[in-house]
Design a protein around this motif. Sequence first.
Motif, short mmCIF file in Angstrom:
data_model
loop_
_atom_site.label_atom_id
_atom_site.label_comp_id
_atom_site.label_asym_id
_atom_site.label_seq_id
_atom_site.Cartn_x
_atom_site.Cartn_y
_atom_site.Cartn_z
N VAL A 102 34.59 22.56 31.34
CA VAL A 102 34.05 23.78 30.73
C VAL A 102 33.94 23.71 29.21
O VAL A 102 33.29 24.58 28.61
N GLU A 103 34.56 22.70 28.58
CA GLU A 103 34.53 22.63 27.12
C GLU A 103 33.85 21.33 26.66
O GLU A 103 34.24 20.24 27.11
N PRO A 104 32.89 21.41 25.80
CA PRO A 104 32.21 20.19 25.32
C PRO A 104 33.10 19.37 24.39
O PRO A 104 33.74 19.92 23.49
N LEU A 105 33.12 18.08 24.62
CA LEU A 105 33.92 17.20 23.76
C LEU A 105 33.42 17.19 22.32
O LEU A 105 34.18 16.89 21.40
N SER A 106 32.15 17.54 22.13
CA SER A 106 31.59 17.54 20.78
C SER A 106 32.29 18.54 19.87
O SER A 106 32.23 18.40 18.64
N ASP A 107 32.97 19.54 20.46
CA ASP A 107 33.69 20.53 19.64
C ASP A 107 34.83 19.90 18.85
O ASP A 107 35.30 20.47 17.86
N PHE A 108 35.27 18.71 19.29
CA PHE A 108 36.36 18.03 18.57
C PHE A 108 35.85 17.34 17.31
O PHE A 108 36.66 16.79 16.55
N ALA A 109 34.56 17.38 17.08
CA ALA A 109 34.01 16.76 15.87
C ALA A 109 34.53 17.44 14.61
O ALA A 109 34.53 16.85 13.53
N THR A 110 34.97 18.69 14.75
CA THR A 110 35.47 19.43 13.59
C THR A 110 36.95 19.16 13.31
O THR A 110 37.49 19.67 12.34
N MET A 111 37.62 18.38 14.18
CA MET A 111 39.05 18.11 13.97
C MET A 111 39.25 17.26 12.73
O MET A 111 38.60 16.24 12.54
N THR A 112 40.15 17.69 11.89
CA THR A 112 40.47 16.98 10.66
C THR A 112 41.76 16.18 10.82
O THR A 112 42.48 16.34 11.81
N ALA A 113 42.06 15.35 9.84
CA ALA A 113 43.31 14.60 9.86
C ALA A 113 44.51 15.56 9.84
O ALA A 113 45.54 15.31 10.48
N ARG A 114 44.35 16.66 9.12
CA ARG A 114 45.41 17.67 9.07
C ARG A 114 45.65 18.27 10.44
O ARG A 114 46.79 18.47 10.86
N ASP A 115 44.54 18.57 11.16
CA ASP A 115 44.67 19.10 12.51
C ASP A 115 45.41 18.11 13.41
O ASP A 115 46.26 18.50 14.22
N ALA A 116 45.09 16.82 13.28
CA ALA A 116 45.72 15.80 14.11
C ALA A 116 47.22 15.71 13.85
O ALA A 116 48.03 15.61 14.78
N LEU A 117 47.62 15.77 12.58
CA LEU A 117 49.04 15.72 12.24
C LEU A 117 49.77 16.95 12.76
O LEU A 117 50.90 16.85 13.27
N LEU A 118 49.14 18.11 12.64
CA LEU A 118 49.75 19.33 13.16
C LEU A 118 49.90 19.26 14.68
O LEU A 118 50.91 19.71 15.24
N LEU A 119 48.91 18.67 15.34
CA LEU A 119 48.96 18.55 16.79
C LEU A 119 50.09 17.61 17.22
O LEU A 119 50.78 17.87 18.22
N VAL A 120 50.31 16.52 16.48
CA VAL A 120 51.42 15.61 16.78
C VAL A 120 52.75 16.34 16.62
O VAL A 120 53.66 16.21 17.46
N TYR A 121 52.87 17.13 15.55
CA TYR A 121 54.10 17.90 15.35
C TYR A 121 54.33 18.88 16.51
O TYR A 121 55.44 18.96 17.05
N LEU A 122 53.27 19.59 16.90
CA LEU A 122 53.41 20.56 17.99
C LEU A 122 53.76 19.86 19.30
O LEU A 122 54.56 20.37 20.09
N GLY A 123 53.16 18.69 19.54
CA GLY A 123 53.43 17.98 20.77
C GLY A 123 54.87 17.49 20.87
O GLY A 123 55.52 17.63 21.91
N LEU A 124 55.39 16.92 19.78
CA LEU A 124 56.73 16.34 19.80
C LEU A 124 57.83 17.39 19.64
O LEU A 124 58.81 17.38 20.39
N CYS A 125 57.66 18.28 18.67
CA CYS A 125 58.73 19.23 18.36
C CYS A 125 58.61 20.55 19.12
O CYS A 125 59.61 21.10 19.59
N SER A 126 57.40 21.05 19.26
CA SER A 126 57.22 22.36 19.86
C SER A 126 56.86 22.30 21.33
O SER A 126 56.66 23.34 21.96
N SER A 127 56.76 21.10 21.91
CA SER A 127 56.54 20.98 23.35
C SER A 127 57.61 20.09 23.97
O SER A 127 58.40 20.56 24.79
N ALA A 128 57.67 18.83 23.58
CA ALA A 128 58.64 17.91 24.18
C ALA A 128 60.07 18.38 23.96
O ALA A 128 60.85 18.55 24.91
N LEU A 129 60.45 18.63 22.71
CA LEU A 129 61.83 18.98 22.40
C LEU A 129 62.18 20.38 22.90
O LEU A 129 63.24 20.59 23.50
#
Length: 308
Positions: free
Chosen positions: A215-242
């Motif tokens: 339901v979601e086009p992959l092209s929408d990820f074209a707007t992802m910035t390096a800052r977004d990627a770093l925030l996503l890593v933080y959320l994945g490790l600290c705010s999901s895994a831990l």
Amino acid sequence: MSAKQPDVNTLTGGMSEHAGMLVWALLVGLSFPVVGWLGELPPLLLTALRFAIACAGLWWLAQRSAEFWPAWRALPLYALMGLCLAGFFSAMFWAAHHTTALSMATLYVTVPLLAFGLGLLLRVERLAWRLPAILLLGACGALLLALAEAFLQGGALQFGRGEAVFFLGCIASALYPVISKWGLASGRLADSAAVRTFWSLALGGILIGALGLAVEPLSDFATMTARDALLLVYLGLCSSALTFWLMQHATATLTPGAVTAYGYLVPFVSMLVLFAREPGQISWVWLPGSALVITAIVLLLINGRATR
């Protein structure tokens, strides 16, 4: 195997579980502002990526367990738990751009009471007056904190499409510890908190990722910035895994209502973050809600000692 009644010795657990949930509240409270810093990216695929990062972080711990590979009868439960997580985070990512942080914080107050009610239905909670009373006290405190923010920032509570979607996410969030507790009591889930966390995140990520690809086009990820990627890593490790490892660790001995009651500290943590960023926001208007939330958590700790 039928679900067992919760033993009185496991109703509220030891102090280590409570200490872990205090850390959980700190991490979750810090994650709400971080979510708001992300760009407007596809919520379903974003959640799937977040879960994939969390699973990568948990792999080294989970695979060391002798019960790492789940039995076939456990897979539907892990998938259902994963959908609960995916439903909540997808709703949060989407609602963050369609409602206010104040409305989301206010609706999140309902999660412990929802978990207690759902736990009664699945017989993993006991019908007693102490825990519901503590939950109501904490809910009042968290609500007063939200109203204090509204008063100082000129915001207003509302209920529209964004709020409705986030409330459905709150129901999903409340179901997660209830299903986990029932699965443990019935012997269907692994004793290892890391294994339970890994497989619920993995299956939830696969299911929500498949839906996102449809339901979601992959092209929408074209707007992802390096800052977004770093925030996503933080959320994945600290705010999901831990955070979900801490929740699963506590679920082995605490009831769903007691586990989710620590969510009342989330707006308290957000308040402290606000004070650190804007000291001028310090005011007596925050005191009633803070006092009620702290009192509720102290009573929860006292109730844990008394029950044990």
